[in-house]
Design an enzyme around this catalytic site. Structure first.
Site, PDB file in Angstrom:
ATOM      1  N   ASP A 122       0.800  -1.235   0.000  1.00 39.08           N
ATOM      2  CA  ASP A 122       0.000   0.000   0.000  1.00 39.08           C
ATOM      3  C   ASP A 122       0.831   1.283   0.000  1.00 39.08           C
ATOM      4  O   ASP A 122       0.327   2.348  -0.334  1.00 39.08           O
ATOM      5  CB  ASP A 122      -0.936   0.027   1.211  1.00 39.08           C
ATOM      6  CG  ASP A 122      -0.199   0.009   2.552  1.00 39.08           C
ATOM      7  OD1 ASP A 122       1.054  -0.062   2.560  1.00 39.08           O
ATOM      8  OD2 ASP A 122      -0.872   0.054   3.600  1.00 39.08           O
ATOM      9  N   HIS A 123       2.110   1.209   0.360  1.00 43.21           N
ATOM     10  CA  HIS A 123       2.907   2.428   0.546  1.00 43.21           C
ATOM     11  C   HIS A 123       3.610   2.912  -0.717  1.00 43.21           C
ATOM     12  O   HIS A 123       4.015   4.073  -0.773  1.00 43.21           O
ATOM     13  CB  HIS A 123       3.968   2.186   1.630  1.00 43.21           C
ATOM     14  CG  HIS A 123       3.521   2.515   3.017  1.00 43.21           C
ATOM     15  ND1 HIS A 123       2.387   1.976   3.574  1.00 43.21           N
ATOM     16  CD2 HIS A 123       4.052   3.319   3.966  1.00 43.21           C
ATOM     17  CE1 HIS A 123       2.238   2.442   4.797  1.00 43.21           C
ATOM     18  NE2 HIS A 123       3.232   3.257   5.071  1.00 43.21           N
ATOM     19  N   ASP A 187       4.049  -0.803  11.341  1.00 44.94           N
ATOM     20  CA  ASP A 187       3.596   0.527  10.984  1.00 44.94           C
ATOM     21  C   ASP A 187       3.044   1.165  12.244  1.00 44.94           C
ATOM     22  O   ASP A 187       2.368   0.498  13.041  1.00 44.94           O
ATOM     23  CB  ASP A 187       2.511   0.456   9.902  1.00 44.94           C
ATOM     24  CG  ASP A 187       2.182   1.830   9.339  1.00 44.94           C
ATOM     25  OD1 ASP A 187       2.725   2.177   8.279  1.00 44.94           O
ATOM     26  OD2 ASP A 187       1.393   2.562   9.969  1.00 44.94           O
ATOM     27  N   ARG A 474      -1.320  12.427  10.193  1.00 48.43           N
ATOM     28  CA  ARG A 474       0.013  12.959  10.509  1.00 48.43           C
ATOM     29  C   ARG A 474       0.318  14.099   9.551  1.00 48.43           C
ATOM     30  O   ARG A 474      -0.042  14.043   8.380  1.00 48.43           O
ATOM     31  CB  ARG A 474       1.048  11.830  10.387  1.00 48.43           C
ATOM     32  CG  ARG A 474       2.385  12.119  10.986  1.00 48.43           C
ATOM     33  CD  ARG A 474       3.157  10.829  11.201  1.00 48.43           C
ATOM     34  NE  ARG A 474       2.680  10.103  12.369  1.00 48.43           N
ATOM     35  CZ  ARG A 474       2.901   8.820  12.603  1.00 48.43           C
ATOM     36  NH1 ARG A 474       3.593   8.098  11.740  1.00 48.43           N
ATOM     37  NH2 ARG A 474       2.456   8.245  13.690  1.00 48.43           N
ATOM     38  N   SER A 669       6.399   7.751  12.582  1.00 43.21           N
ATOM     39  CA  SER A 669       6.269   6.420  12.003  1.00 43.21           C
ATOM     40  C   SER A 669       7.184   5.412  12.690  1.00 43.21           C
ATOM     41  O   SER A 669       8.241   5.763  13.197  1.00 43.21           O
ATOM     42  CB  SER A 669       6.623   6.455  10.516  1.00 43.21           C
ATOM     43  OG  SER A 669       5.784   7.334   9.805  1.00 43.21           O
ATOM     44  N   ARG A 671       9.472   3.678  11.796  1.00 44.00           N
ATOM     45  CA  ARG A 671      10.377   3.605  10.646  1.00 44.00           C
ATOM     46  C   ARG A 671      11.707   3.011  11.082  1.00 44.00           C
ATOM     47  O   ARG A 671      12.585   3.690  11.594  1.00 44.00           O
ATOM     48  CB  ARG A 671      10.539   4.997  10.043  1.00 44.00           C
ATOM     49  CG  ARG A 671      11.128   4.991   8.645  1.00 44.00           C
ATOM     50  CD  ARG A 671      10.838   6.304   7.956  1.00 44.00           C
ATOM     51  NE  ARG A 671       9.415   6.478   7.720  1.00 44.00           N
ATOM     52  CZ  ARG A 671       8.843   7.625   7.379  1.00 44.00           C
ATOM     53  NH1 ARG A 671       9.572   8.704   7.232  1.00 44.00           N
ATOM     54  NH2 ARG A 671       7.553   7.697   7.171  1.00 44.00           N
TER      55      ARG A 671
END
Length: 787
Positions: A122-123, A187, A474, A669, A671
């Site tokens: 999806d990203h 995520d 965000r 995030s 990340r």
């Protein structure tokens, strides 16, 4: 119904009344019988102390309750202090983070995952012209990565949701989340699943590997923040306004190391997807996760999404055994109260999700703060607000405007959350209505929310300050379109939609009218919509649905080209050499430093599977405290470099380095590259005034040493180029981190002057093992290979 204070111990067999489910749902239903049996052991160990819902779900997932709990330790003393070893039920990964997670999993040498796992593409899909053009382009541009992930899924028995199937969190809500479930997701908005009564926690890829390899996953027991909801939303107010108000009250740090648990009569008035909107954005206040007790709205949603068997099992877990809700008398560490009946819409931003302004005050504040008065774009959807209920309320406003000939005055983008949502919207004529009224319906993907927006209404590289209204979660600088000057204001999809018909920051749709071409005034009526589609959900295109429970196929070859610039096999980090760490300060970071600053997204997303290439973005968004410059650091001789450039130079010179930072370092995030890249480029220590939870954990997983100043004023005493040397690290490691929680650091100035500062650490025994091995993956691999 059972009392919280159970009079007699039950056995595993006592809970067999929980109905069995068919094979189609076995991997998707929480193991209620096992969880209830374990919870009984927890009650014995805690003297039947009343538990919150969050504690019930957490403690019923303890790998070994006797190791974490005891009758001599009050529950209140466990919260915020003691580490829990947990066995999650499921893992979910999005395509950007799954690359590194799978590369790490591959190093363990295992041939399958030990819990149900899914990958969601999806990203990496850019939003611009709509699904018809954007999806084929993204498939071509990212074929290598998608093929890699699909082959990993086939080899290890992972469910693969391909590009266009939808946003990870919406698909999880529709298919996998369930009351009482415990899930890890790579995520930060994984807590979205808490809207359906789960404990779902955002983590880095190395944490996901813990669960996938059946390694107990460690979490410091969170404190519990109770939010009591009373009344009922009405008029323009929406679930989004609950969390945007909470964000304003708590700030981005207020929920750190807490689980937010909602309770009160107001909970009964919310839809399941509305609750998911609220839990999704709990990440913006730093919360570990958020959750709701099991409700009739959850049952309706489970039925509507084809999961009646799970709903029936959850009914029994609740009504027969008192699970899925807090015990009577359970104590929260603190409590907030929100009256839904008086809650008004809020607008949060710019540049931070906790700057919250009621809509009635936004116009005045926008002038005072000199925010742009012209709104340039409106965007709705994302994982936060892409449900059928959101879209049906929005389309009510679009239809009101269309009935009087009113068209949007600014570009309008709509992102459905999943193929199921898109197909249902199409069947019900909602997609056509959007398109007939000037909206661009994007692919079922994250798109503009996470920086995958090819914005065309302003020139690339423009310095113009523009204002956009979004229903995203965000809004840090440059997050959506790569432009640091874009001000993103977060609000409900209803408010975004109303604003596109005015384009004026002074417009308040609750009270103001819009002048029509015929001279008449038009005023929106409060939006109305359906909690669930009246004709049920539409399945949509079969090509976007995977096999439900794939089996691993060891014959599948996972190929990574040695000349690829997108994918790179990992080389293990070197283990600790057993000595004190001695480093130079490379940079002092000023102010807010999110994971977007540390490891930028946008164009860099394509390098998520290539550690070396993505590391060229390390801290390029950070501001140098000593010079005020962004992405600028200075060598020991005063020569200027971009920040990753100096890291690379020092790595070649075998000069380990430290970065100093201020509060909530690494917020945003989950990340993992924000920890991987500094480690790859020679970093050994990060010292801050405070960390965001996920980032601190990610640093530990990669073998770095995260420390916080015991005295924040010491941050001002240290400068770039200073030498920092740990004092007592060897002893701390020898004691498995149990040395009182402090570590001295010797600071030596260029002129030879030196002094000692005191720092704090939160390293557990397992995290010390990660540090010694060089990373958590090194340690897990060793354990599995030697088992």
């Amino acid at each position: 119904m059972l009392s919280a204070r159970v009079q007699a111990r039950r056995t595993f067999a006592s809970f067999t009344k929980i109905p069995k489910v068919s094979s189609d749902f076995q991997s998707r239903m929480p193991p209620y019988t096992k969880l209830l049996t374990k919870l009984e052991k927890v009650r014995e160990l805690t003297n039947n102390t009343p538990l919150t819902l969050a504690e019930k779900i957490l403690y019923s997932h303890l790998t070994n309750p006797e190791e974490s709990l005891s009758a001599s330790t009050p529950i209140a003393d466990i919260r915020g202090n003691q580490y829990l070893k947990l066995s999650p039920d499921r893992v979910a990964m999005q395509d950007a983070s799954a690359q590194m997670a799978m590369l790490q999993f591959m190093t363990t040498g295992l041939n399958k995952t030990f819990v149900p796992t899914s990958i969601h593409c999806d990203h990496l899909i850019v939003g611009r012209d709509g699904e018809g053009k954007d999806l084929p382009s993204s498939l071509t541009n990212n074929k290598e990565v998608f093929d890699f992930l699909e082959s990993c899924a086939a080899k290890y028995g992972i469910t693969f949701w391909g590009p266009g199937s939808g946003i990870i969190h919406q698909i999880v809500l529709e298919n996998y989340s369930a009351p009482g479930l415990m899930m890890l997701g790579t995520d930060s908005h994984t807590p979205n699943a808490g809207g359906l009564g789960a404990i779902a926690i955002g983590v880095g890829g190395a944490d996901a590997v813990d669960a996938m390899t059946a390694t107990p996953w460690e979490l410091k027991a969170p404190k519990i923040l109770g939010v009591k909801l009373t009344g009922k939303l009405n008029g323009w107010s929406a679930p989004k306004d609950v969390i945007t108000k909470i964000a304003g009250d708590l700030t981005v740090r207020g929920g750190t190391n807490h689980i937010i648990e909602y309770f009160g009569d107001g909970v009964k008035t919310l839809s399941c997807t509305g609750m998911a909107t609220i839990t999704n954005m709990g990440a913006e206040v730093g919360a570990t996760t958020s959750t709701f007790p099991y409700q009739e709205a959850h049952k309706r949603y489970l039925y509507a999404t084809g999961r009646k068997e799970i709903a029936d099992a959850a009914d029994m877990a609740l009504n027969e055994y008192g699970f899925l809700k807090a015990d009577e008398g359970a104590q929260y560490d603190k409590v907030m109260e929100i009256n839904l009946s008086t809650l008004e819409p809020h607008v949060n931003g710019p540049y931070t999700p906790d700057l919250s302004t009621p809509i009635t005050k936004y116009g005045e504040k926008s002038k005072t703060e000199n925010w742009p008065q012209k709104i340039s774009v409106g965007l709705i959807g994302s994982c936060t607000n892409s449900s059928y209920q959101d879209m049906s309320r929005v389309i009510d406003l679009v239809n009101q405007a269309a009935a009087v000939g009113l068209k949007p005055k600014i570009p309008f983008f709509v992102t459905p959350g999943s193929e199921q949502i898109r197909a249902t919207l199409e069947r019900d004529g909602i997609v056509k209505t959007f398109e007939d009224n000037g909206a661009i319906v994007l692919a079922n993907a994250c798109g503009p929310c996470i920086g995958q927006w090819d914005r065309t209404d302003i020139p690339k590289g423009s310095k113009e300050v523009t204002s956009i209204f979004t229903s995203f979660n965000r809004n840090f600088r440059a997050r959506n379109d790569g432009n640091r000057n874009t001000m993103n204001f977060l609000t409900s999809p209803e408010i975004v939609t109303a604003m596109i018909y005015s384009g004026n920051a002074q417009f308040n749709p609750l009270t103001d009218s819009i002048k029509l071409d015929n001279g008449k005034d038009f005023k929106f009526q409060p939006p109305k919509g359906d909690e669930l589609p009246q004709r049920g959900f539409e399945h949509g295109r079969n090509k976007f649905y995977p096999d439900t429970d794939p089996s691993p196929n060891p014959k599948v070859q996972v190929k990574v080209s040695p000349i690829s610039d997108r994918l790179q096999l990992l080389e293990p980090f070197k283990p600790w050499n057993g000595k004190e760490l001695k480093t130079n300060v490379l940079l002092k970071v000023e102010g807010k430093c999110t994971t977007d600053h540390i490891s930028a997204a946008g164009v860099w997303l394509k390098y998520k599977g290539h550690l070396e290439n993505i590391s060229y973005n390390t801290l390029i968004g950070a501001q140098n405290k000593e010079t005020g410059e962004v992405n600028k650091a200075y060598d020991l001789d005063g020569t200027a470099y971009d920040i990753p450039g100096l890291m690379i130079k020092w790595k070649k010179e075998h000069r380990p380095w430290t970065v100093l930072a201020e509060h909530n370092y690494g917020e945003g995030s989950a990340r993992e590259h924000a920890a991987l890249s500094p480690r790859f480029l020679g970093g050994e220590i990060i010292i801050t005034k405070s960390f965001a939870r996920i980032h601190e954990t990610n640093l530990k997983k990669q073998g770095m040493l995260p420390l916080t100043f015991a005295n924040e004023a010491d941050y001002d005493k240290i400068h770039s180029g200073d030498v920092l040397e740990t004092v007592g690290l060897v002893d701390m490691v020898a004691k498995d981190g149990n040395n009182g929680g402090f570590l001295d650091v010797k600071v030596t100035k260029p002129n030879g002057e030196s002094f000692i500062i005191k720092t704090k650490h939160t390293m557990s025994k397992d995290q010390i093992n990660f540090f010694k091995a060089g990373s958590a993956i090194n340690y897990i691999g060793e354990q599995k290979r030697n088992a």
